[in-house]
Design an enzyme around this catalytic site. Structure first.
Site, PDB file in Angstrom:
ATOM      1  N   LEU B  35     -24.505 -44.840   7.969  1.00 27.08           N
ATOM      2  CA  LEU B  35     -25.882 -44.924   7.456  1.00 27.08           C
ATOM      3  C   LEU B  35     -26.042 -44.129   6.176  1.00 27.08           C
ATOM      4  CD1 LEU B  35     -27.773 -44.448  10.841  1.00 27.08           C
ATOM      5  CD2 LEU B  35     -27.616 -46.561   9.530  1.00 27.08           C
ATOM      6  N   GLY B  36     -25.256 -43.087   6.025  1.00 28.31           N
ATOM      7  CA  GLY B  36     -25.375 -42.268   4.823  1.00 28.31           C
ATOM      8  C   GLY B  36     -24.601 -40.990   4.993  1.00 28.31           C
ATOM      9  N   GLY B  38     -24.489 -36.697   3.593  1.00 33.16           N
ATOM     10  CA  GLY B  38     -25.179 -35.668   2.829  1.00 33.16           C
ATOM     11  C   GLY B  38     -24.303 -34.453   2.625  1.00 33.16           C
ATOM     12  N   ALA B  39     -24.966 -33.321   2.428  1.00 30.02           N
ATOM     13  CA  ALA B  39     -24.252 -32.105   2.078  1.00 30.02           C
ATOM     14  C   ALA B  39     -23.271 -31.668   3.162  1.00 30.02           C
ATOM     15  CB  ALA B  39     -25.255 -30.986   1.812  1.00 30.02           C
ATOM     16  N   GLY B  41     -22.174 -33.597   6.041  1.00 26.69           N
ATOM     17  CA  GLY B  41     -21.477 -34.549   6.896  1.00 26.69           C
ATOM     18  C   GLY B  41     -22.039 -35.940   6.745  1.00 26.69           C
ATOM     19  N   VAL B  43     -23.678 -39.576   8.558  1.00 26.50           N
ATOM     20  CA  VAL B  43     -24.460 -40.096   9.671  1.00 26.50           C
ATOM     21  C   VAL B  43     -24.045 -41.538   9.927  1.00 26.50           C
ATOM     22  CG1 VAL B  43     -26.765 -40.544  10.572  1.00 26.50           C
ATOM     23  CG2 VAL B  43     -26.398 -38.622   9.034  1.00 26.50           C
ATOM     24  N   LYS B  56     -24.527 -37.768  13.782  1.00 24.26           N
ATOM     25  CA  LYS B  56     -24.167 -36.995  12.593  1.00 24.26           C
ATOM     26  C   LYS B  56     -22.939 -36.155  12.900  1.00 24.26           C
ATOM     27  CE  LYS B  56     -25.894 -34.231   8.832  1.00 24.26           C
ATOM     28  NZ  LYS B  56     -27.081 -33.799   8.098  1.00 24.26           N
ATOM     29  N   ASP B 149     -36.554 -28.993   2.802  1.00 26.53           N
ATOM     30  CA  ASP B 149     -35.958 -29.997   1.923  1.00 26.53           C
ATOM     31  C   ASP B 149     -36.719 -31.315   2.028  1.00 26.53           C
ATOM     32  OD1 ASP B 149     -34.254 -30.981   0.042  1.00 26.53           O
ATOM     33  OD2 ASP B 149     -32.514 -31.129   1.359  1.00 26.53           O
TER      34      ASP B 149
END
Lengths: 244, 317
Positions: B35-36, B38-39, B41, B43, B56, B149
């Protein structure tokens, strides 16, 4: 657990050392003294992370018990604060891990605990990170090739102080540049709680291609006060063992 | 933010179909797709006992643990509300390559990104979605936490009925501490408009930036006069004219609670305009689209009538 002071050297450079002691060895020595060494390597726009020239950056941080990161100067601000904070967590986690080993036996670490208990331990680490005192000595490479990057470095350091001064614990910062005109490092800002007083602090650059990273690191080490968190923990352990 | 780990350890990339079996709880999650990331790890969408969930996973166990702590706290706060995705499981997994990973499994929030939603559903949704968000923030703040955030990428609009949800709680920080994670564009420290201390007004600044970002998808830099830049961009956005005052107050940190801003936005939306209601943009577009069809039908009807009359005329003469 009593609260102590975390000590960090933040080295900002754009290339490899070429004069004096091996910086990794000096970093290892600093770590032994309870000072963590973090390194930020600034890359040129056309440079890649895989370039060998910046390999040293990672090595210094590894032996200095710290965190390293290669960045392009556009994202320097966010990296500087992230690296500093991450190194704090890493150091504190190391300290807490030591404590765990004392309690649970030498083969137990944070990862061996079931997730539920790990959460509680991390809460302790986070609390410490928020409340402990912190001393950061920023060591900036001001050799000729860094010339155009210094305004960004200055901006990033100001930003770092914004981040860290939002913490509950106290901070002290100092800035040194290397190579110095006569000595290995040049004091730019003496220990102070804020970095916003650094407008136009970087001197006109004098040096040519000399980058004595090792000697500069060594000199930086001596700028800290005597008692550090790591060392005080280590000493405590030693006395524990003796009593037992 | 596992800086040097990411460059040293192998980048975690899980193929669809991979089975993740937890070391402690032995649950089996089948990876569907990513799905995506980030900083700290990535998901993945996964399947657990025939149900969809989001997983995640990261090589940084401590970061995962810290996020789980936040999700657990939110769960205590939210009751039956929607403060963040609900947490389903936490566990470790040994990657076949030997790397030790930690992961957690949470509810899968299926929705549209905020910018896309506003674009397809119309600007009138902005105020409503922001009211929902401010309501959630109010609950969070009352419980002693700040989201930190807050940014467009961390928000989704779940459909029918449209409801804004936040999906990444990594920056959530206890009030009074220093913000754990932030993104420059949404950070008042970056804009020199305030500190990075976790307080409700920190989130409200970010929320104002979320509203701006919808109309400046490419974002913009602070330049030499950050404050001036913000005001210029705000004034130059016709869609935000209605919300000018609350956005400005949020940017300057005038609000001390989300509820104040929520009330201001609510009264702006509810404002009864004395003039006749202008059709909304969507309405106009629809009307424009329908009109040519009408006239086309009209001409056919006229033509048919004409032919019929002509035939009658032929027959009777």
């Amino acid at each position: 657990m009593k609260k102590g002071t975390l000590k960090q050297i933040l080295l900002i450079t754009d290339g490899c050392s070429n004069r004096g002691e091996n910086p990794s060895a000096v970093a290892a020595l600093a770590f032994e003294q309870g000072i963590t060494v973090n390194v930020i390597g600034i890359m040129e726009d056309n440079q890649r992370e895989s370039d060998g020239g910046l390999r040293e950056v990672e090595d210094i941080a590894l032996s200095g018990g710290g965190v390293s990161q290669l960045v392009y100067q556009q994202v320097l601000s966010q990296t500087v604060q992230a690296v500093t904070k991450q190194a704090m967590t890493q150091t504190l986690q190391g300290v807490v891990n030591q404590e765990l080993k004392q309690i649970l036996g030498p083969n137990q670490s944070l990862e061996d605990l079931p997730p539920e208990q790990r959460g509680e331990v991390m809460e302790v680490v986070e609390d410490l990170g928020e409340t402990c005192d912190l001393e950061v000595l920023v060591l900036v490479d001001t050799s000729a090739s860094m010339n155009d990057k210094l305004p960004t470095v200055q901006e990033a350091l100001f930003d770092l102080s914004v981040s860290l001064n939002a913490r509950i614990g106290r901070n002290r910062f100092s800035i040194f540049a290397f190579p110095g005109r006569k000595s290995n490092i040049n004091k730019i800002l003496d220990w102070s709680p804020r970095l916003d007083s650094i407008a136009s602090v970087f001197p006109k650059l004098t040096s040519g291609g000399i980058t004595p990273t090792g000697p500069a690191l060594k000199e930086a080490m001596y700028q800290f006060g005597k008692k550090s968190l790591l060392r005080s923990f280590r000493n405590e352990h030693e006395s524990d063992v003796e009593e037992a | 933010m596992n800086m040097n780990q990411t460059s040293k350890k192998l980048e975690l990339s899980l193929q669809p179909g991979t089975s993740i079996i937890g070391k402690w709880h032995k649950n089996n999650y089948r990876i569907t797709r990513r799905l995506g990331y980030g900083a700290i790890g990535a998901v993945y969408l996964c399947n657990f006992n025939g149900k969809q969930a989001a997983l995640k996973i990261s090589t940084s166990g401590s970061s995962i643990t810290m996020e789980v702590n936040v999700l657990k706290t939110l769960q205590k706060v939210q009751g039956n509300g929607s403060l963040g995705p609900s947490l389903l499981d936490v566990d470790d997994w040994q990657h076949p390559g030997g790397t030790r990973c930690s992961f957690y499994v949470m509810e899968y929030v299926n929705g549209k990104d905020l910018g896309g939603f506003i674009q397809s559903h119309g600007d009138e949704w902005l105020g409503i979605l922001m009211m929902q968000l401010l309501g959630d923030l109010q609950k969070l703040h009352q419980a002693g936490w700040v989201f930190g955030d807050l940014k467009t990428e961390n928000l989704l609009v779940a459909s029918s009925p449209p409801r804004i949800r936040w999906i990444d709680v990594g920056g959530t920080t206890q009030i009074g501490r220093s913000i754990k994670e932030y993104t420059e564009f949404y950070d008042r420290g970056y804009w020199k408009m305030g500190t990075r201390k976790a307080e409700p007004s920190y989130d409200l600044f970010a929320l104002a930036m979320v509203m701006l970002q919808i109309y400046y998808p490419a974002r913009f830099d602070k330049g030499n006069h950050p404050e001036k830049m913000l005001m210029t961009k705000l004034s130059a956005t016709p869609q935000l004219k209605k919300y000018y005052t609350p956005i400005k107050k949020a940017l300057y940190g005038t609000y001390t609670s989300s509820e104040q801003m929520r009330r201001d936005i609510a009264s702006l939306i509810m404002q009864h305009s004395p003039k006749a209601q202008k059709p909304t943009r969507i309405g106009q577009r629809k009307a424009a689209a329908v009109k040519p069809q009408h006239s086309f039908m009209e001409s056919i009807v006229i033509l048919v009538t004409a032919v019929v009359f002509y035939l009658f005329h032929m027959v009777f003469i």
